[in-house]
Design an enzyme around this catalytic site. Structure first.
Site, PDB file in Angstrom:
ATOM      1  N   LYS A  65       0.805  -1.221   0.000  1.00 53.22           N
ATOM      2  CA  LYS A  65       0.000   0.000   0.000  1.00 53.22           C
ATOM      3  C   LYS A  65       0.841   1.275   0.000  1.00 53.22           C
ATOM      4  CE  LYS A  65      -3.810  -2.212  -0.269  1.00 53.22           C
ATOM      5  NZ  LYS A  65      -4.857  -2.219   0.731  1.00 53.22           N
ATOM      6  N   SER A 313      -2.504 -12.426   4.604  1.00 56.37           N
ATOM      7  CA  SER A 313      -2.837 -12.279   3.184  1.00 56.37           C
ATOM      8  C   SER A 313      -1.754 -12.888   2.305  1.00 56.37           C
ATOM      9  CB  SER A 313      -3.043 -10.800   2.831  1.00 56.37           C
ATOM     10  OG  SER A 313      -1.925 -10.028   3.213  1.00 56.37           O
TER      11      SER A 313
END
Length: 374
Positions: A65, A313
Protein backbone atom coordinates in the site's frame (compact mmCIF):
# COMPACT_ATOMS: atom_id res chain seq x y z
CA UNK A 1 22.17 -24.37 -6.42
CA UNK A 2 25.66 -23.75 -7.82
CA UNK A 3 24.61 -20.77 -9.96
CA UNK A 4 26.39 -17.47 -9.74
CA UNK A 5 24.93 -14.94 -7.32
CA UNK A 6 23.76 -11.54 -8.52
CA UNK A 7 26.74 -9.99 -6.73
CA UNK A 8 29.15 -12.31 -8.56
CA UNK A 9 27.52 -11.45 -11.89
CA UNK A 10 27.72 -7.73 -11.06
CA UNK A 11 31.43 -8.00 -10.34
CA UNK A 12 32.01 -9.87 -13.60
CA UNK A 13 30.21 -7.07 -15.45
CA UNK A 14 32.40 -4.45 -13.80
CA UNK A 15 29.59 -3.18 -11.57
CA UNK A 16 29.81 -2.46 -7.85
CA UNK A 17 27.55 -5.02 -6.10
CA UNK A 18 27.41 -2.82 -2.99
CA UNK A 19 25.34 -0.24 -4.87
CA UNK A 20 23.08 -2.79 -6.55
CA UNK A 21 20.46 -2.15 -3.85
CA UNK A 22 22.22 0.34 -1.59
CA UNK A 23 21.51 3.73 -3.13
CA UNK A 24 21.04 7.30 -1.90
CA UNK A 25 17.65 9.02 -2.00
CA UNK A 26 16.34 12.52 -1.34
CA UNK A 27 13.32 11.36 0.72
CA UNK A 28 11.69 8.17 2.00
CA UNK A 29 9.00 8.03 -0.71
CA UNK A 30 11.66 7.53 -3.38
CA UNK A 31 12.41 4.11 -1.90
CA UNK A 32 8.93 2.79 -2.73
CA UNK A 33 8.77 -0.04 -5.26
CA UNK A 34 11.29 -2.29 -7.00
CA UNK A 35 10.61 -4.97 -4.39
CA UNK A 36 12.44 -8.30 -4.77
CA UNK A 37 11.16 -11.56 -6.19
CA UNK A 38 12.33 -14.61 -4.21
CA UNK A 39 12.08 -18.32 -4.97
CA UNK A 40 10.21 -20.55 -2.51
CA UNK A 41 12.39 -23.62 -1.91
CA UNK A 42 10.86 -25.66 0.93
CA UNK A 43 7.16 -24.86 1.36
CA UNK A 44 4.64 -26.64 -0.87
CA UNK A 45 7.25 -27.62 -3.41
CA UNK A 46 5.83 -29.22 -6.56
CA UNK A 47 8.49 -31.15 -8.49
CA UNK A 48 9.52 -29.34 -11.65
CA UNK A 49 7.43 -26.21 -10.98
CA UNK A 50 9.08 -23.00 -9.75
CA UNK A 51 7.20 -20.89 -7.21
CA UNK A 52 8.28 -17.30 -6.58
CA UNK A 53 6.96 -14.55 -4.31
CA UNK A 54 7.14 -10.78 -4.76
CA UNK A 55 7.89 -9.40 -1.30
CA UNK A 56 6.06 -6.09 -0.99
CA UNK A 57 7.10 -5.80 2.64
CA UNK A 58 10.43 -4.50 1.31
CA UNK A 59 8.65 -1.16 0.78
CA UNK A 60 9.64 1.41 3.45
CA UNK A 61 6.50 0.98 5.58
CA UNK A 62 6.36 -2.74 4.87
CA UNK A 63 3.40 -3.17 2.53
CA UNK A 64 2.21 -2.92 -1.05
CA UNK A 65 0.00 0.00 0.00
CA UNK A 66 3.03 2.32 0.05
CA UNK A 67 2.68 2.43 -3.74
CA UNK A 68 -1.00 3.36 -3.55
CA UNK A 69 -0.47 6.06 -0.95
CA UNK A 70 2.26 7.79 -2.93
CA UNK A 71 0.17 7.70 -6.09
CA UNK A 72 -2.91 9.14 -4.36
CA UNK A 73 -1.00 12.03 -2.81
CA UNK A 74 1.02 12.88 -5.93
CA UNK A 75 -2.11 12.76 -8.11
CA UNK A 76 -3.98 15.05 -5.69
CA UNK A 77 -1.06 17.50 -5.61
CA UNK A 78 -0.89 17.68 -9.41
CA UNK A 79 -4.67 18.21 -9.62
CA UNK A 80 -4.57 20.99 -7.02
CA UNK A 81 -6.85 19.02 -4.69
CA UNK A 82 -4.29 19.00 -1.87
CA UNK A 83 -2.61 22.18 -0.67
CA UNK A 84 0.26 22.75 1.76
CA UNK A 85 -0.82 21.97 5.33
CA UNK A 86 -3.99 20.23 4.14
CA UNK A 87 -5.67 17.24 5.75
CA UNK A 88 -6.12 13.82 4.20
CA UNK A 89 -8.77 11.42 5.50
CA UNK A 90 -9.26 7.77 4.58
CA UNK A 91 -10.93 4.55 5.68
CA UNK A 92 -8.37 1.79 6.12
CA UNK A 93 -7.81 -1.72 7.43
CA UNK A 94 -4.36 -0.48 8.39
CA UNK A 95 -1.78 -0.78 5.63
CA UNK A 96 -3.12 2.04 3.45
CA UNK A 97 -3.47 4.19 6.55
CA UNK A 98 0.10 3.49 7.59
CA UNK A 99 1.34 4.25 4.07
CA UNK A 100 -0.67 7.48 3.86
CA UNK A 101 0.58 8.49 7.31
CA UNK A 102 4.15 8.04 6.08
CA UNK A 103 3.66 10.04 2.88
CA UNK A 104 1.72 12.77 4.72
CA UNK A 105 4.47 13.00 7.35
CA UNK A 106 7.09 13.40 4.64
CA UNK A 107 5.03 15.98 2.74
CA UNK A 108 3.81 17.96 5.77
CA UNK A 109 0.11 17.09 5.53
CA UNK A 110 -2.23 16.10 8.36
CA UNK A 111 -3.74 12.63 8.19
CA UNK A 112 -6.87 11.20 9.80
CA UNK A 113 -7.46 7.45 9.52
CA UNK A 114 -10.81 5.77 10.10
CA UNK A 115 -10.50 2.11 11.02
CA UNK A 116 -12.93 -0.62 12.08
CA UNK A 117 -12.29 -1.99 15.57
CA UNK A 118 -11.84 -5.51 14.17
CA UNK A 119 -8.42 -4.72 12.71
CA UNK A 120 -5.20 -5.27 14.68
CA UNK A 121 -4.34 -2.67 17.33
CA UNK A 122 -0.67 -2.52 16.30
CA UNK A 123 -1.78 -0.86 13.07
CA UNK A 124 -3.41 1.95 15.05
CA UNK A 125 -0.22 2.42 17.07
CA UNK A 126 1.97 2.58 13.97
CA UNK A 127 -0.27 5.23 12.40
CA UNK A 128 -0.28 7.31 15.57
CA UNK A 129 3.50 6.98 15.82
CA UNK A 130 3.66 8.47 12.32
CA UNK A 131 1.64 11.47 13.52
CA UNK A 132 -1.81 10.41 12.32
CA UNK A 133 -5.10 10.63 14.19
CA UNK A 134 -6.98 7.31 14.24
CA UNK A 135 -10.76 7.11 14.64
CA UNK A 136 -12.18 3.65 15.38
CA UNK A 137 -15.63 2.59 14.16
CA UNK A 138 -17.66 -0.30 15.66
CA UNK A 139 -16.60 -3.70 14.33
CA UNK A 140 -20.13 -4.82 13.32
CA UNK A 141 -20.29 -1.94 10.80
CA UNK A 142 -17.40 -3.48 8.87
CA UNK A 143 -15.68 -1.82 5.94
CA UNK A 144 -18.74 0.11 4.79
CA UNK A 145 -19.03 1.68 8.26
CA UNK A 146 -15.50 3.07 8.27
CA UNK A 147 -15.89 4.26 4.67
CA UNK A 148 -19.08 6.11 5.58
CA UNK A 149 -17.40 7.79 8.55
CA UNK A 150 -14.47 8.95 6.40
CA UNK A 151 -16.91 10.36 3.84
CA UNK A 152 -18.79 12.27 6.55
CA UNK A 153 -15.58 13.77 7.93
CA UNK A 154 -14.34 14.82 4.49
CA UNK A 155 -17.63 16.48 3.61
CA UNK A 156 -18.00 18.27 6.95
CA UNK A 157 -14.42 19.57 7.14
CA UNK A 158 -13.50 20.03 3.50
CA UNK A 159 -10.70 17.48 3.83
CA UNK A 160 -9.20 15.55 0.93
CA UNK A 161 -10.78 12.08 0.79
CA UNK A 162 -8.22 9.58 -0.50
CA UNK A 163 -10.83 7.15 -1.95
CA UNK A 164 -8.45 4.20 -2.17
CA UNK A 165 -11.31 1.93 -3.22
CA UNK A 166 -12.41 4.10 -6.17
CA UNK A 167 -9.54 6.30 -7.33
CA UNK A 168 -7.99 5.68 -10.75
CA UNK A 169 -4.63 6.60 -9.22
CA UNK A 170 -4.61 3.21 -7.48
CA UNK A 171 -4.49 0.80 -10.42
CA UNK A 172 -2.62 3.32 -12.58
CA UNK A 173 0.43 3.23 -10.30
CA UNK A 174 0.53 -0.57 -10.29
CA UNK A 175 0.20 -0.55 -14.08
CA UNK A 176 3.19 1.80 -14.24
CA UNK A 177 5.37 0.09 -11.61
CA UNK A 178 4.38 -3.28 -10.12
CA UNK A 179 3.41 -5.00 -13.37
CA UNK A 180 6.43 -3.81 -15.37
CA UNK A 181 8.75 -4.72 -12.47
CA UNK A 182 7.45 -8.29 -12.59
CA UNK A 183 7.80 -8.59 -16.35
CA UNK A 184 11.29 -7.09 -16.34
CA UNK A 185 12.48 -9.40 -13.56
CA UNK A 186 11.44 -12.56 -15.39
CA UNK A 187 12.70 -11.29 -18.74
CA UNK A 188 16.09 -10.42 -17.24
CA UNK A 189 16.49 -14.05 -16.16
CA UNK A 190 15.22 -15.46 -19.45
CA UNK A 191 12.21 -16.97 -17.68
CA UNK A 192 8.59 -17.09 -18.82
CA UNK A 193 5.92 -16.09 -16.30
CA UNK A 194 3.28 -18.78 -16.66
CA UNK A 195 0.95 -17.77 -13.84
CA UNK A 196 0.51 -14.76 -11.55
CA UNK A 197 -1.52 -15.10 -8.34
CA UNK A 198 -2.94 -12.24 -6.30
CA UNK A 199 -5.72 -11.49 -3.87
CA UNK A 200 -7.50 -8.16 -3.54
CA UNK A 201 -8.07 -5.52 -0.90
CA UNK A 202 -8.80 -2.50 -3.02
CA UNK A 203 -8.07 -4.45 -6.21
CA UNK A 204 -5.40 -2.02 -7.33
CA UNK A 205 -2.63 -4.60 -7.67
CA UNK A 206 -4.97 -6.96 -9.52
CA UNK A 207 -6.35 -4.34 -11.91
CA UNK A 208 -3.17 -2.34 -12.52
CA UNK A 209 -0.39 -4.92 -12.46
CA UNK A 210 -2.76 -7.41 -14.05
CA UNK A 211 -3.37 -5.12 -17.03
CA UNK A 212 0.37 -4.58 -17.50
CA UNK A 213 1.12 -8.30 -17.25
CA UNK A 214 -1.59 -9.27 -19.74
CA UNK A 215 -0.37 -6.59 -22.16
CA UNK A 216 3.27 -7.65 -21.90
CA UNK A 217 2.74 -11.39 -21.57
CA UNK A 218 -0.71 -12.38 -22.91
CA UNK A 219 -0.15 -16.09 -22.24
CA UNK A 220 0.37 -15.53 -18.50
CA UNK A 221 -2.55 -16.94 -16.53
CA UNK A 222 -3.92 -14.66 -13.80
CA UNK A 223 -5.53 -16.25 -10.75
CA UNK A 224 -7.51 -14.03 -8.38
CA UNK A 225 -7.95 -15.37 -4.86
CA UNK A 226 -10.48 -14.44 -2.20
CA UNK A 227 -11.57 -15.85 1.19
CA UNK A 228 -13.76 -18.95 1.23
CA UNK A 229 -15.91 -17.20 3.85
CA UNK A 230 -16.44 -14.18 1.59
CA UNK A 231 -16.66 -15.27 -2.07
CA UNK A 232 -17.83 -11.88 -3.33
CA UNK A 233 -16.34 -12.06 -6.81
CA UNK A 234 -17.10 -15.74 -7.32
CA UNK A 235 -20.76 -15.15 -6.40
CA UNK A 236 -21.29 -13.07 -9.52
CA UNK A 237 -23.53 -10.70 -7.56
CA UNK A 238 -23.03 -7.03 -8.34
CA UNK A 239 -22.01 -4.47 -5.74
CA UNK A 240 -24.43 -1.61 -5.11
CA UNK A 241 -22.76 1.80 -5.46
CA UNK A 242 -23.48 5.44 -4.75
CA UNK A 243 -22.19 8.92 -5.41
CA UNK A 244 -20.18 10.67 -2.69
CA UNK A 245 -19.08 14.31 -2.93
CA UNK A 246 -19.77 14.38 -6.66
CA UNK A 247 -17.98 11.11 -7.51
CA UNK A 248 -19.64 7.76 -8.17
CA UNK A 249 -18.34 4.37 -7.08
CA UNK A 250 -18.39 4.17 -3.27
CA UNK A 251 -20.16 1.11 -1.81
CA UNK A 252 -23.82 1.76 -1.06
CA UNK A 253 -24.14 -1.29 1.21
CA UNK A 254 -22.44 -4.44 2.39
CA UNK A 255 -22.18 -7.20 -0.22
CA UNK A 256 -24.72 -9.99 0.49
CA UNK A 257 -22.08 -12.76 0.25
CA UNK A 258 -19.66 -11.27 2.78
CA UNK A 259 -18.98 -12.96 6.11
CA UNK A 260 -16.18 -12.21 8.60
CA UNK A 261 -12.82 -13.80 7.78
CA UNK A 262 -9.31 -13.63 9.31
CA UNK A 263 -7.46 -12.44 6.17
CA UNK A 264 -7.06 -8.78 7.17
CA UNK A 265 -6.57 -6.38 4.30
CA UNK A 266 -8.29 -8.73 1.87
CA UNK A 267 -11.89 -8.54 0.67
CA UNK A 268 -13.70 -5.87 2.71
CA UNK A 269 -17.47 -6.30 3.01
CA UNK A 270 -17.92 -4.88 -0.48
CA UNK A 271 -16.32 -5.20 -3.92
CA UNK A 272 -14.22 -2.05 -4.44
CA UNK A 273 -14.78 -0.18 -7.69
CA UNK A 274 -11.07 -0.50 -8.50
CA UNK A 275 -11.38 -4.28 -8.29
CA UNK A 276 -14.60 -4.23 -10.32
CA UNK A 277 -12.81 -2.28 -13.06
CA UNK A 278 -10.27 -5.11 -13.28
CA UNK A 279 -13.03 -7.70 -13.39
CA UNK A 280 -14.74 -5.86 -16.24
CA UNK A 281 -11.48 -5.93 -18.19
CA UNK A 282 -11.58 -9.73 -17.79
CA UNK A 283 -7.98 -9.82 -16.61
CA UNK A 284 -8.36 -12.95 -14.49
CA UNK A 285 -8.55 -16.46 -15.86
CA UNK A 286 -9.73 -18.07 -12.64
CA UNK A 287 -10.99 -17.24 -9.13
CA UNK A 288 -9.86 -19.52 -6.30
CA UNK A 289 -11.06 -19.56 -2.70
CA UNK A 290 -8.80 -19.98 0.31
CA UNK A 291 -9.73 -20.90 3.87
CA UNK A 292 -8.48 -18.63 6.64
CA UNK A 293 -6.82 -21.52 8.49
CA UNK A 294 -4.87 -22.55 5.39
CA UNK A 295 -3.73 -18.94 4.95
CA UNK A 296 -2.49 -18.75 8.55
CA UNK A 297 -0.78 -22.15 8.42
CA UNK A 298 0.99 -21.24 5.17
CA UNK A 299 2.20 -17.91 6.56
CA UNK A 300 3.69 -19.73 9.58
CA UNK A 301 5.36 -22.31 7.31
CA UNK A 302 6.86 -19.56 5.16
CA UNK A 303 8.32 -17.95 8.28
CA UNK A 304 9.70 -21.14 9.81
CA UNK A 305 10.92 -22.90 6.66
CA UNK A 306 11.80 -20.04 4.30
CA UNK A 307 12.45 -17.06 6.57
CA UNK A 308 9.72 -15.22 4.64
CA UNK A 309 7.92 -13.27 7.36
CA UNK A 310 4.59 -12.35 5.81
CA UNK A 311 1.06 -11.58 6.93
CA UNK A 312 -2.06 -13.71 6.62
CA UNK A 313 -2.84 -12.28 3.18
CA UNK A 314 0.59 -13.39 1.96
CA UNK A 315 -0.08 -16.86 3.35
CA UNK A 316 -3.41 -16.88 1.52
CA UNK A 317 -1.86 -15.92 -1.81
CA UNK A 318 0.96 -18.45 -1.49
CA UNK A 319 -1.47 -21.24 -0.48
CA UNK A 320 -3.44 -20.47 -3.64
CA UNK A 321 -0.25 -20.41 -5.70
CA UNK A 322 0.78 -23.83 -4.32
CA UNK A 323 -2.57 -25.23 -5.43
CA UNK A 324 -1.98 -23.68 -8.84
CA UNK A 325 1.49 -25.26 -9.01
CA UNK A 326 -0.07 -28.71 -8.56
CA UNK A 327 -1.90 -28.24 -11.87
CA UNK A 328 0.97 -26.72 -13.87
CA UNK A 329 3.28 -28.68 -16.21
CA UNK A 330 6.95 -29.16 -15.36
CA UNK A 331 9.10 -26.14 -16.09
CA UNK A 332 6.35 -23.65 -15.22
CA UNK A 333 7.02 -20.46 -13.27
CA UNK A 334 4.38 -19.19 -10.85
CA UNK A 335 4.52 -15.87 -8.97
CA UNK A 336 2.49 -14.95 -5.89
CA UNK A 337 2.15 -11.50 -4.37
CA UNK A 338 3.08 -11.09 -0.69
CA UNK A 339 1.45 -7.81 0.39
CA UNK A 340 2.87 -7.18 3.86
CA UNK A 341 4.83 -8.24 6.93
CA UNK A 342 3.77 -10.54 9.77
CA UNK A 343 4.56 -7.76 12.25
CA UNK A 344 1.16 -6.19 11.37
CA UNK A 345 -0.54 -9.26 12.85
CA UNK A 346 0.95 -9.69 16.34
CA UNK A 347 -2.47 -9.47 18.03
CA UNK A 348 -4.28 -11.63 15.45
CA UNK A 349 -4.83 -15.40 15.05
CA UNK A 350 -1.55 -15.57 13.10
CA UNK A 351 0.34 -15.36 16.41
CA UNK A 352 -2.23 -17.23 18.50
CA UNK A 353 0.11 -20.20 19.07
CA UNK A 354 3.30 -18.13 19.32
CA UNK A 355 4.13 -17.71 23.01
CA UNK A 356 6.01 -14.80 24.57
CA UNK A 357 7.22 -16.88 27.55
CA UNK A 358 9.55 -19.90 27.50
CA UNK A 359 7.86 -23.24 26.92
CA UNK A 360 8.93 -26.46 28.68
CA UNK A 361 11.46 -27.38 25.99
CA UNK A 362 13.04 -23.91 26.18
CA UNK A 363 13.13 -24.05 29.99
CA UNK A 364 14.87 -27.41 29.86
CA UNK A 365 17.41 -26.06 27.39
CA UNK A 366 17.97 -23.00 29.61
CA UNK A 367 18.73 -25.25 32.57
CA UNK A 368 21.53 -27.09 30.74
CA UNK A 369 24.08 -24.42 31.71
CA UNK A 370 24.71 -22.78 35.14
CA UNK A 371 23.85 -19.11 34.45
CA UNK A 372 20.58 -18.16 36.12
CA UNK A 373 19.77 -21.69 37.33
CA UNK A 374 18.53 -21.62 40.93
Amino acid sequence: MGGKSSKTKALAAGQNPLTERCRMYDDITQTIGQTPIVKVNRVGVVQGVNLYVKLEYFNPLSSVKDRLALSIIETAEKAGELKAGGTVVEATSGNTGIALAMVCAQRGYNFVAVMAASFSVERRKVMRALGAKVLVTPAPLGGTGMVKKAEELAEKNGWFLARQFETEANAAYHKKTTGPEILAAFQSQGKKLDCWVTGYGTGGTFAGAGEAIKAGSPSTKIVLSEPKAAPLVQSGKEQERKEVMGKFGAPASSHPEWKPHPIQGWTPNFIPKVCEDGLKMKLHDEVMLVDGKDAIDTAIQLAQKEGIFCGISGGATVWTAIEVCKKMPAGSNVLAMVPDTAERYLSTPLFEKIEAEMNEEEKALFDTTPLGVS
